[in-house]
Design an enzyme around this catalytic site. Structure first.
Site, PDB file in Angstrom:
ATOM      1  N   LYS A 190       0.878  -1.177   0.000  1.00 40.60           N
ATOM      2  CA  LYS A 190       0.000   0.000   0.000  1.00 40.60           C
ATOM      3  C   LYS A 190       0.911   1.222   0.000  1.00 40.60           C
ATOM      4  CE  LYS A 190      -1.805   2.973   2.136  1.00 40.60           C
ATOM      5  NZ  LYS A 190      -1.572   4.402   1.816  1.00 40.60           N
ATOM      6  N   GLY A 243       6.920   4.991   8.205  1.00 48.08           N
ATOM      7  CA  GLY A 243       6.075   6.179   8.252  1.00 48.08           C
ATOM      8  C   GLY A 243       6.259   6.892   9.578  1.00 48.08           C
ATOM      9  N   SER A 244       5.260   7.646   9.953  1.00 49.09           N
ATOM     10  CA  SER A 244       5.364   8.481  11.154  1.00 49.09           C
ATOM     11  C   SER A 244       5.221   7.641  12.424  1.00 49.09           C
ATOM     12  CB  SER A 244       4.257   9.540  11.127  1.00 49.09           C
ATOM     13  OG  SER A 244       2.994   8.892  11.132  1.00 49.09           O
ATOM     14  N   THR A 245       5.718   8.187  13.494  1.00 47.91           N
ATOM     15  CA  THR A 245       5.585   7.520  14.795  1.00 47.91           C
ATOM     16  C   THR A 245       4.110   7.437  15.192  1.00 47.91           C
ATOM     17  OG1 THR A 245       7.803   8.150  15.430  1.00 47.91           O
ATOM     18  CG2 THR A 245       6.263   7.720  17.237  1.00 47.91           C
ATOM     19  N   ARG A 246       3.338   8.463  14.832  1.00 45.99           N
ATOM     20  CA  ARG A 246       1.899   8.454  15.140  1.00 45.99           C
ATOM     21  C   ARG A 246       1.213   7.238  14.522  1.00 45.99           C
ATOM     22  NH1 ARG A 246      -2.720   9.894  12.639  1.00 45.99           N
ATOM     23  NH2 ARG A 246      -1.620  10.482  10.731  1.00 45.99           N
ATOM     24  N   GLY A 248       2.775   4.546  13.273  1.00 44.83           N
ATOM     25  CA  GLY A 248       3.439   3.329  13.761  1.00 44.83           C
ATOM     26  C   GLY A 248       2.789   2.799  15.031  1.00 44.83           C
ATOM     27  N   GLU A 266       9.453   1.347  11.065  1.00 44.32           N
ATOM     28  CA  GLU A 266      10.578   2.262  10.774  1.00 44.32           C
ATOM     29  C   GLU A 266       9.983   3.658  10.809  1.00 44.32           C
ATOM     30  OE1 GLU A 266      13.602   1.117  10.206  1.00 44.32           O
ATOM     31  OE2 GLU A 266      13.185  -0.982   9.777  1.00 44.32           O
ATOM     32  N   CYS A 301      13.839  10.836   7.021  1.00 45.58           N
ATOM     33  CA  CYS A 301      13.664  10.439   8.420  1.00 45.58           C
ATOM     34  C   CYS A 301      14.945  10.661   9.215  1.00 45.58           C
ATOM     35  CB  CYS A 301      13.250   8.974   8.488  1.00 45.58           C
ATOM     36  SG  CYS A 301      14.347   7.915   7.530  1.00 45.58           S
TER      37      CYS A 301
HETATM   38  P1  NAD Z   1       2.481   8.533   7.576  1.00 41.78           P
HETATM   39  O1  NAD Z   1       2.690   7.753   8.817  1.00 41.78           O
HETATM   40  O2  NAD Z   1       1.484   9.609   7.558  1.00 41.78           O
HETATM   41  O3  NAD Z   1       2.062   7.546   6.384  1.00 41.78           O
HETATM   42  C1  NAD Z   1       2.843   6.406   6.061  1.00 41.78           C
HETATM   43  C2  NAD Z   1       1.953   5.390   5.372  1.00 41.78           C
HETATM   44  O4  NAD Z   1       0.970   4.949   6.305  1.00 41.78           O
HETATM   45  C3  NAD Z   1       1.195   5.923   4.166  1.00 41.78           C
HETATM   46  O5  NAD Z   1       1.124   4.918   3.172  1.00 41.78           O
HETATM   47  C4  NAD Z   1      -0.182   6.206   4.744  1.00 41.78           C
HETATM   48  O6  NAD Z   1      -1.226   6.140   3.780  1.00 41.78           O
HETATM   49  C5  NAD Z   1      -0.319   5.087   5.752  1.00 41.78           C
HETATM   50  N1  NAD Z   1      -1.276   5.388   6.829  1.00 41.78           N
HETATM   51  C6  NAD Z   1      -1.594   6.595   7.337  1.00 41.78           C
HETATM   52  N2  NAD Z   1      -2.538   6.449   8.309  1.00 41.78           N
HETATM   53  C7  NAD Z   1      -2.806   5.134   8.401  1.00 41.78           C
HETATM   54  C8  NAD Z   1      -3.682   4.364   9.210  1.00 41.78           C
HETATM   55  N3  NAD Z   1      -4.483   4.932  10.108  1.00 41.78           N
HETATM   56  N4  NAD Z   1      -3.675   3.023   9.051  1.00 41.78           N
HETATM   57  C9  NAD Z   1      -2.876   2.424   8.148  1.00 41.78           C
HETATM   58  N5  NAD Z   1      -2.032   3.098   7.334  1.00 41.78           N
HETATM   59  C10 NAD Z   1      -1.992   4.453   7.467  1.00 41.78           C
HETATM   60  O7  NAD Z   1       3.922   9.046   7.156  1.00 41.78           O
HETATM   61  P2  NAD Z   1       4.306   9.940   5.903  1.00 41.78           P
HETATM   62  O8  NAD Z   1       3.875  11.330   6.183  1.00 41.78           O
HETATM   63  O9  NAD Z   1       3.868   9.272   4.652  1.00 41.78           O
HETATM   64  O10 NAD Z   1       5.909   9.818   5.930  1.00 41.78           O
HETATM   65  C11 NAD Z   1       6.717  10.594   6.728  1.00 41.78           C
HETATM   66  C12 NAD Z   1       7.172   9.837   7.949  1.00 41.78           C
HETATM   67  O11 NAD Z   1       7.874   8.642   7.573  1.00 41.78           O
HETATM   68  C13 NAD Z   1       8.160  10.639   8.761  1.00 41.78           C
HETATM   69  O12 NAD Z   1       7.823  10.559  10.125  1.00 41.78           O
HETATM   70  C14 NAD Z   1       9.486   9.939   8.501  1.00 41.78           C
HETATM   71  O13 NAD Z   1      10.442  10.102   9.516  1.00 41.78           O
HETATM   72  C15 NAD Z   1       9.061   8.527   8.354  1.00 41.78           C
HETATM   73  N6  NAD Z   1      10.096   7.739   7.654  1.00 41.78           N
HETATM   74  C16 NAD Z   1      10.850   6.854   8.377  1.00 41.78           C
HETATM   75  C17 NAD Z   1      11.858   6.118   7.740  1.00 41.78           C
HETATM   76  C18 NAD Z   1      12.706   5.117   8.496  1.00 41.78           C
HETATM   77  O14 NAD Z   1      13.343   4.289   7.864  1.00 41.78           O
HETATM   78  N7  NAD Z   1      12.731   5.162   9.819  1.00 41.78           N
HETATM   79  C19 NAD Z   1      12.089   6.297   6.375  1.00 41.78           C
HETATM   80  C20 NAD Z   1      11.294   7.207   5.676  1.00 41.78           C
HETATM   81  C21 NAD Z   1      10.293   7.933   6.329  1.00 41.78           C
END
Ligand code: NAD
Length: 498
Positions: A190, A243-246, A248, A266, A301
């Site tokens: 996804k 993605g974001s910590t929120r 995650g 991650e 990130c």
């Molecule tokens: P995000 O958490 O908003 O979204 C990430 C993914 O999760 C997207 O595909 C989104 O559609 C999906 N998502 C959002 N809400 C969801 C839910 N309720 N249930 C299931 N899936 C959901 O993050 P973003 O804004 O796309 O990316 C930025 C974040 O990613 C930053 O915090 C960045 O630090 C982090 N990041 C971490 C790494 C790492 O390796 N640690 C690498 C790249 C980015």
């Protein structure tokens, strides 16, 4: 003879978008035929329509993935055969480098030169590397004595759900796809709703390379719809999430509310970069600090967004950093010379501008940038921004901004620097710059981060794990360790009669 530079604008004008899902080897509309606009951050214009995948589409994709896994069309192939297909997949990615790079740039705004030089080759190398690894990793026999034999092996888990962000859409997908596919699993990916284009094209290229139908499925859509459905699915064995910590945090909840699937998170970062007065090369430290911060518009990130500088060299060092910023002026992402592209969408631009306002209001001194850039383009650009005089408890130093905004904090001594660097909910990356070998080792050991650089930043290789401490997550992408995430450890006892 020099190859002429492609006319990226002409190529962009000719791009046609197929935003349908890819399920069981076929392009299909979402079951309710809904779509959403894919908007380019370069100019705010609609690039095309993307399938708005929901629960019914995730159900179809997971069922296809499970059928392929149970039929062993992929897992049942010898590792040497899977290796050849993954290598062919990687070769196809390289053969389509221009096309993939253009889609990535149009979709999320990064400079075309970076998509070409880093995102496409890095993703292809990741797939090829895991393909190469699988016929070289062996199981174990435990030293159990004469009357039994215990075989310890790794088996594929089954169906892996992969959910990725928009900042490195292809690379983050490849970091999960490489180890998950190489070890024999099926995948449902996804992509972010903000950057779905390359994921769909990757799945087509994988099919062309010989990956059996149903092994790699892509369902685009929103997080709260397709993402939630995938993470809650009872027939998904593990989630590889970046993605974001929120969000995650939600992944862990979804696992608890469903089948206790493995969750590999991650997550975000607010990485600390420590410059000591005994650093041998302050100019290189400044160039590296600025380069790593402003690469990918600061939407990384691991961006070193908290810069700690020892007081005795702080004025000089801040001047060196500010002198770097004109080299990162925001430019047209389709211009081959641009270093700093567009932020992914208008929402992210406003978030970043909001943090800049917060920094000014909290009393930090904005010494470079601090404004929107290229408003005439209709796109979403922010000038490279530097705040001096920050304290470690300001909003701009505690929260992940995910834009080109650097916060500089001055420190007195080593203990002070370590304490402030570690005073963060995150622990992804860190760096220490010092010519004193003992100090470098001492500080590197004391920093609570998954990766610590000494006199460098952004060293990178597929052989080395990437991931964080604390609220930066629990998973590790890259390296042979990532293969452990998508396999179950199995013991088989065989009795030997004497
Ligand atoms: P995000 O958490 O908003 O979204 C990430 C993914 O999760 C997207 O595909 C989104 O559609 C999906 N998502 C959002 N809400 C969801 C839910 N309720 N249930 C299931 N899936 C959901 O993050 P973003 O804004 O796309 O990316 C930025 C974040 O990613 C930053 O915090 C960045 O630090 C982090 N990041 C971490 C790494 C790492 O390796 N640690 C690498 C790249 C980015």
């Amino acid at each position: 003879m020099n190859t002429p530079t492609p006319d990226w604008h002409a190529r962009a004008a000719a791009v046609s978008i197929d935003g349908r899902c890819l399920i069981n080897g076929r392009r299909v509309a979402s079951t309710n035929s809904q779509t959403f606009d894919c908007i380019s951050p370069l100019n705010g214009k609609v690039l095309g329509q993307i399938a708005r995948g929901q629960l019914a589409d995730i159900d179809l994709a997971v069922a296809a993935a499970r059928r392929a896994f149970n039929a062993r069309t992929w897992a049942g192939q010898a590792p040497s055969a899977r290796k050849k297909i993954l290598q062919a997949f990687a070769e196809k990615m390289l053969a389509h480098c221009d096309e993939l790079a253009l889609l990535e740039t149009l979709d999320m705004g990064k400079p075309i030169k970076n998509s070409l030089a880093a995102d496409v080759p890095g993703s292809a190398n990741c797939i090829a590397w895991y393909g190469e690894a699988i016929d070289k990793v062996y199981g174990e026999i435990a030293p159990t004595g004469d009357n039994a034999l215990a075989l310890i092996d790794r088996e594929p888990m089954g169906v892996i759900g992969v959910i990725v962000p928009w900042n490195y859409p292809m690379l983050m997908a490849a970091w999960k796809l490489g180890p998950a596919l190489a070890t024999g699993n099926s995948v449902v990916l996804k992509p972010s709703e903000k950057s779905p284009l390359t994921a769909l094209r990757l799945a087509e290229l994988a099919l062309e390379a010989g990956l059996p139908e149903g092994v790699f499925n892509v369902v685009p859509g929103f997080g709260h719809e397709a993402g939630e459905a995938l993470a809650l699915h009872m027939d998904v064995d593990a989630i590889g999430f970046t993605g974001s910590t929120r969000v995650g945090r939600k992944m862990l909840e979804y696992a608890g509310r469903s089948n206790l699937k493995r969750v590999y998170n991650e997550l975000g970062g607010k990485s600390a970069n420590l410059i000591f007065a005994d650093c041998d090369d302050l100019q290189r430290a400044a160039e590296t600090a600025a380069g790593s911060m402003f690469y990918n518009q600061g939407e990384s990130c691991n961006a070193p967004s908290r810069l700690f500088v020892q007081e005795s060299i702080a004025d000089e060092f801040v001047a060196r950093i500010v002198a770097q910023t004109p080299g990162y002026a925001a430019g047209d992402p389709l211009d081959a010379n641009t270093e700093l592209g567009a932020l992914v969408d208008v929402g992210q631009m406003n978030v970043v501008l909001g943090y800049i306002e917060a920094g000014k209001n909290e009393g930090a001194k904005c010494v470079a940038g601090g404004v929107q850039a290229r408003p005439e383009s209709g796109g979403f650009f922010v000038a490279p921004t530097v705040f001096d005089g920050c304290s470690n408890d300001m909003k701009i130093t505690r929260e992940e901004i995910f834009g080109p905004v650097l916060s500089i904090i001055r420190f007195k001594d080593e203990a002070d620097a370590i304490a402030m660097a570690n005073d963060s909910p995150y622990g992804l990356n860190a760096a220490v710059w010092s010519g004193n070998l003992s100090r470098a080792h001492r500080v590197a050991r004391a920093l609570r981060a998954g990766t610590v650089h000494v006199n460098s930043y952004d060293e990178d290789d597929i052989t080395v794990p990437f991931g964080g401490y604390k609220q930066s997550g629990n998973g590790r992408d890259k390296s042979l360790h990532a293969m452990e995430k998508y396999t179950e450890l199995k013991t088989t006892w065989i009795r030997i009669d004497q």
